[in-house]
Design a protein around this motif. Sequence first.
Motif, PDB file in Angstrom:
ATOM      1  N   ASN A 139      49.211  26.488  46.128  1.00  8.87           N
ATOM      2  CA  ASN A 139      47.927  27.100  46.421  1.00  8.87           C
ATOM      3  C   ASN A 139      46.891  26.319  45.611  1.00  8.87           C
ATOM      4  O   ASN A 139      46.777  26.498  44.402  1.00  8.87           O
ATOM      5  CB  ASN A 139      47.977  28.569  45.994  1.00  8.87           C
ATOM      6  N   VAL A 140      46.167  25.402  46.263  1.00  8.02           N
ATOM      7  CA  VAL A 140      45.271  24.470  45.575  1.00  8.02           C
ATOM      8  C   VAL A 140      43.831  24.709  45.990  1.00  8.02           C
ATOM      9  O   VAL A 140      43.533  24.872  47.176  1.00  8.02           O
ATOM     10  CB  VAL A 140      45.666  23.003  45.892  1.00  8.02           C
ATOM     11  N   VAL A 141      42.950  24.703  44.991  1.00  8.05           N
ATOM     12  CA  VAL A 141      41.516  24.666  45.244  1.00  8.05           C
ATOM     13  C   VAL A 141      41.021  23.310  44.742  1.00  8.05           C
ATOM     14  O   VAL A 141      41.166  22.976  43.570  1.00  8.05           O
ATOM     15  CB  VAL A 141      40.763  25.815  44.554  1.00  8.05           C
ATOM     16  N   GLU A 142      40.489  22.527  45.661  1.00  7.01           N
ATOM     17  CA  GLU A 142      39.937  21.206  45.340  1.00  7.01           C
ATOM     18  C   GLU A 142      38.530  21.401  44.792  1.00  7.01           C
ATOM     19  O   GLU A 142      37.719  22.121  45.393  1.00  7.01           O
ATOM     20  CB  GLU A 142      39.904  20.366  46.612  1.00  7.01           C
ATOM     21  N   VAL A 143      38.243  20.765  43.662  1.00 12.83           N
ATOM     22  CA  VAL A 143      36.940  20.911  43.011  1.00 12.83           C
ATOM     23  C   VAL A 143      36.345  19.538  42.727  1.00 12.83           C
ATOM     24  O   VAL A 143      37.063  18.619  42.330  1.00 12.83           O
ATOM     25  CB  VAL A 143      37.075  21.700  41.681  1.00 12.83           C
ATOM     26  N   HIS A 144      35.031  19.427  42.943  1.00 17.16           N
ATOM     27  CA  HIS A 144      34.272  18.235  42.568  1.00 17.16           C
ATOM     28  C   HIS A 144      32.993  18.684  41.887  1.00 17.16           C
ATOM     29  O   HIS A 144      32.324  19.611  42.362  1.00 17.16           O
ATOM     30  CB  HIS A 144      33.928  17.386  43.793  1.00 17.16           C
TER      31      HIS A 144
ATOM     32  N   VAL B 272      29.981  15.566  46.909  1.00 20.46           N
ATOM     33  CA  VAL B 272      30.488  14.283  47.396  1.00 20.46           C
ATOM     34  C   VAL B 272      29.857  13.882  48.726  1.00 20.46           C
ATOM     35  O   VAL B 272      29.811  12.696  49.053  1.00 20.46           O
ATOM     36  CB  VAL B 272      32.032  14.297  47.508  1.00 20.46           C
ATOM     37  N   PHE B 273      29.344  14.843  49.477  1.00 18.81           N
ATOM     38  CA  PHE B 273      28.749  14.540  50.783  1.00 18.81           C
ATOM     39  C   PHE B 273      27.313  14.020  50.667  1.00 18.81           C
ATOM     40  O   PHE B 273      26.750  13.534  51.641  1.00 18.81           O
ATOM     41  CB  PHE B 273      28.818  15.756  51.700  1.00 18.81           C
ATOM     42  N   ALA B 274      26.746  14.099  49.486  1.00 16.23           N
ATOM     43  CA  ALA B 274      25.414  13.548  49.241  1.00 16.23           C
ATOM     44  C   ALA B 274      25.511  12.180  48.559  1.00 16.23           C
ATOM     45  O   ALA B 274      24.502  11.631  48.137  1.00 16.23           O
ATOM     46  CB  ALA B 274      24.614  14.506  48.363  1.00 16.23           C
ATOM     47  N   ARG B 275      26.728  11.647  48.501  1.00 16.58           N
ATOM     48  CA  ARG B 275      26.963  10.377  47.815  1.00 16.58           C
ATOM     49  C   ARG B 275      27.442   9.313  48.796  1.00 16.58           C
ATOM     50  O   ARG B 275      27.266   9.451  49.998  1.00 16.58           O
ATOM     51  CB  ARG B 275      27.962  10.617  46.675  1.00 16.58           C
ATOM     52  N   GLU B 276      28.076   8.287  48.308  1.00 14.69           N
ATOM     53  CA  GLU B 276      28.529   7.176  49.141  1.00 14.69           C
ATOM     54  C   GLU B 276      29.466   7.672  50.246  1.00 14.69           C
ATOM     55  O   GLU B 276      30.222   8.611  50.059  1.00 14.69           O
ATOM     56  CB  GLU B 276      29.278   6.133  48.299  1.00 14.69           C
ATOM     57  N   ALA B 277      29.426   6.980  51.377  1.00  7.82           N
ATOM     58  CA  ALA B 277      30.206   7.392  52.547  1.00  7.82           C
ATOM     59  C   ALA B 277      31.707   7.451  52.264  1.00  7.82           C
ATOM     60  O   ALA B 277      32.401   8.320  52.794  1.00  7.82           O
ATOM     61  CB  ALA B 277      29.930   6.455  53.719  1.00  7.82           C
ATOM     62  N   PHE B 278      32.232   6.559  51.418  1.00  7.45           N
ATOM     63  CA  PHE B 278      33.675   6.569  51.164  1.00  7.45           C
ATOM     64  C   PHE B 278      34.118   7.862  50.481  1.00  7.45           C
ATOM     65  O   PHE B 278      35.285   8.232  50.552  1.00  7.45           O
ATOM     66  CB  PHE B 278      34.125   5.343  50.356  1.00  7.45           C
ATOM     67  N   ARG B 279      33.182   8.571  49.844  1.00  5.20           N
ATOM     68  CA  ARG B 279      33.522   9.833  49.178  1.00  5.20           C
ATOM     69  C   ARG B 279      33.565  11.017  50.154  1.00  5.20           C
ATOM     70  O   ARG B 279      33.934  12.117  49.774  1.00  5.20           O
ATOM     71  CB  ARG B 279      32.520  10.132  48.058  1.00  5.20           C
ATOM     72  N   HIS B 280      33.187  10.798  51.384  1.00  3.25           N
ATOM     73  CA  HIS B 280      33.148  11.886  52.366  1.00  3.25           C
ATOM     74  C   HIS B 280      34.524  12.244  52.895  1.00  3.25           C
ATOM     75  O   HIS B 280      34.689  13.294  53.504  1.00  3.25           O
ATOM     76  CB  HIS B 280      32.222  11.540  53.523  1.00  3.25           C
ATOM     77  N   HIS B 281      35.495  11.383  52.709  1.00  5.25           N
ATOM     78  CA  HIS B 281      36.859  11.665  53.172  1.00  5.25           C
ATOM     79  C   HIS B 281      37.738  12.098  52.006  1.00  5.25           C
ATOM     80  O   HIS B 281      37.726  11.484  50.949  1.00  5.25           O
ATOM     81  CB  HIS B 281      37.496  10.450  53.840  1.00  5.25           C
ATOM     82  N   SER B 282      38.504  13.153  52.234  1.00  2.11           N
ATOM     83  CA  SER B 282      39.440  13.639  51.232  1.00  2.11           C
ATOM     84  C   SER B 282      40.831  13.769  51.831  1.00  2.11           C
ATOM     85  O   SER B 282      40.997  14.383  52.890  1.00  2.11           O
ATOM     86  CB  SER B 282      38.996  15.011  50.717  1.00  2.11           C
ATOM     87  N   TYR B 283      41.816  13.217  51.139  1.00  2.73           N
ATOM     88  CA  TYR B 283      43.217  13.445  51.518  1.00  2.73           C
ATOM     89  C   TYR B 283      43.688  14.810  51.024  1.00  2.73           C
ATOM     90  O   TYR B 283      44.690  15.324  51.511  1.00  2.73           O
ATOM     91  CB  TYR B 283      44.120  12.345  50.946  1.00  2.73           C
ATOM     92  N   ILE B 284      42.972  15.390  50.078  1.00  2.00           N
ATOM     93  CA  ILE B 284      43.367  16.673  49.487  1.00  2.00           C
ATOM     94  C   ILE B 284      42.902  17.852  50.351  1.00  2.00           C
ATOM     95  O   ILE B 284      43.635  18.827  50.530  1.00  2.00           O
ATOM     96  CB  ILE B 284      42.770  16.825  48.065  1.00  2.00           C
ATOM     97  N   SER B 285      41.705  17.771  50.895  1.00  2.00           N
ATOM     98  CA  SER B 285      41.123  18.903  51.636  1.00  2.00           C
ATOM     99  C   SER B 285      42.031  19.488  52.714  1.00  2.00           C
ATOM    100  O   SER B 285      42.136  20.714  52.811  1.00  2.00           O
ATOM    101  CB  SER B 285      39.782  18.510  52.252  1.00  2.00           C
ATOM    102  N   PRO B 286      42.704  18.682  53.527  1.00  2.00           N
ATOM    103  CA  PRO B 286      43.538  19.268  54.579  1.00  2.00           C
ATOM    104  C   PRO B 286      44.721  20.096  54.066  1.00  2.00           C
ATOM    105  O   PRO B 286      45.265  20.911  54.806  1.00  2.00           O
ATOM    106  CB  PRO B 286      44.037  18.053  55.373  1.00  2.00           C
ATOM    107  N   VAL B 287      45.110  19.889  52.811  1.00  2.00           N
ATOM    108  CA  VAL B 287      46.245  20.642  52.267  1.00  2.00           C
ATOM    109  C   VAL B 287      45.808  21.632  51.182  1.00  2.00           C
ATOM    110  O   VAL B 287      46.646  22.280  50.549  1.00  2.00           O
ATOM    111  CB  VAL B 287      47.340  19.690  51.724  1.00  2.00           C
ATOM    112  N   ALA B 288      44.508  21.774  50.993  1.00  2.00           N
ATOM    113  CA  ALA B 288      43.964  22.701  50.001  1.00  2.00           C
ATOM    114  C   ALA B 288      43.591  24.021  50.661  1.00  2.00           C
ATOM    115  O   ALA B 288      43.254  24.072  51.848  1.00  2.00           O
ATOM    116  CB  ALA B 288      42.734  22.087  49.333  1.00  2.00           C
ATOM    117  N   ARG B 289      43.632  25.069  49.873  1.00  2.00           N
ATOM    118  CA  ARG B 289      43.191  26.384  50.348  1.00  2.00           C
ATOM    119  C   ARG B 289      41.679  26.413  50.515  1.00  2.00           C
ATOM    120  O   ARG B 289      41.147  27.040  51.420  1.00  2.00           O
ATOM    121  CB  ARG B 289      43.618  27.450  49.335  1.00  2.00           C
ATOM    122  N   ALA B 290      40.975  25.727  49.605  1.00  2.00           N
ATOM    123  CA  ALA B 290      39.512  25.728  49.620  1.00  2.00           C
ATOM    124  C   ALA B 290      39.001  24.478  48.922  1.00  2.00           C
ATOM    125  O   ALA B 290      39.740  23.821  48.195  1.00  2.00           O
ATOM    126  CB  ALA B 290      38.976  26.977  48.916  1.00  2.00           C
ATOM    127  N   VAL B 291      37.723  24.190  49.147  1.00  2.83           N
ATOM    128  CA  VAL B 291      37.051  23.058  48.512  1.00  2.83           C
ATOM    129  C   VAL B 291      35.726  23.560  47.951  1.00  2.83           C
ATOM    130  O   VAL B 291      34.961  24.230  48.647  1.00  2.83           O
ATOM    131  CB  VAL B 291      36.783  21.916  49.519  1.00  2.83           C
TER     132      VAL B 291
END
Length: 145
Positions: free
Chosen positions: A95-100, A104-123
């Motif tokens: 049960n994971v909550v991804e935190v930044h 990240v969506f207001a920053r560089e485009a490469f930061r817009h993709h997360s490998y963690i988000s699809p397997v996290a409960r929340a971001v």
Amino acid sequence: MTDTVHVLNGPNLNLLGTREPEVYGRATLADVEAACRTACERHGLGLVFRQSNHEGELVTWLQEARGSLGVVLNAAAYTHTSIALADAIKAVGLNVVEVHLSNVFAREAFRHHSYISPVARAVICGLGIDGYRLAIDALAASRVN
């Protein structure tokens, strides 16, 4: 399931307070840990708080968190590159909550993709160190839901 929350922090987060404070704020990693400890104590939860610059160590810690209430994960740059972290989360059913800290969506485009988000409960992103407290609140609430 034990009433313990694991807070895992990825690369360069040991430099909080001095690294790009205009992006990450002036709070140090010790400040983050203190805020997490206070949040866990409020909910009667134990806390395991760790930081590593090494992807494999984070994978090991995710595996060790099996059976805990959950994980607050700030994988930092590994968010955008690490299939290994995503696989570890899936493999142990965490049960994971991804935190930044930053939005990240207001920053560089490469930061817009997360490998963690699809397997996290929340971001949670863009709320500074308050995001950690909110993640712990969400994990605590999952005990009764």
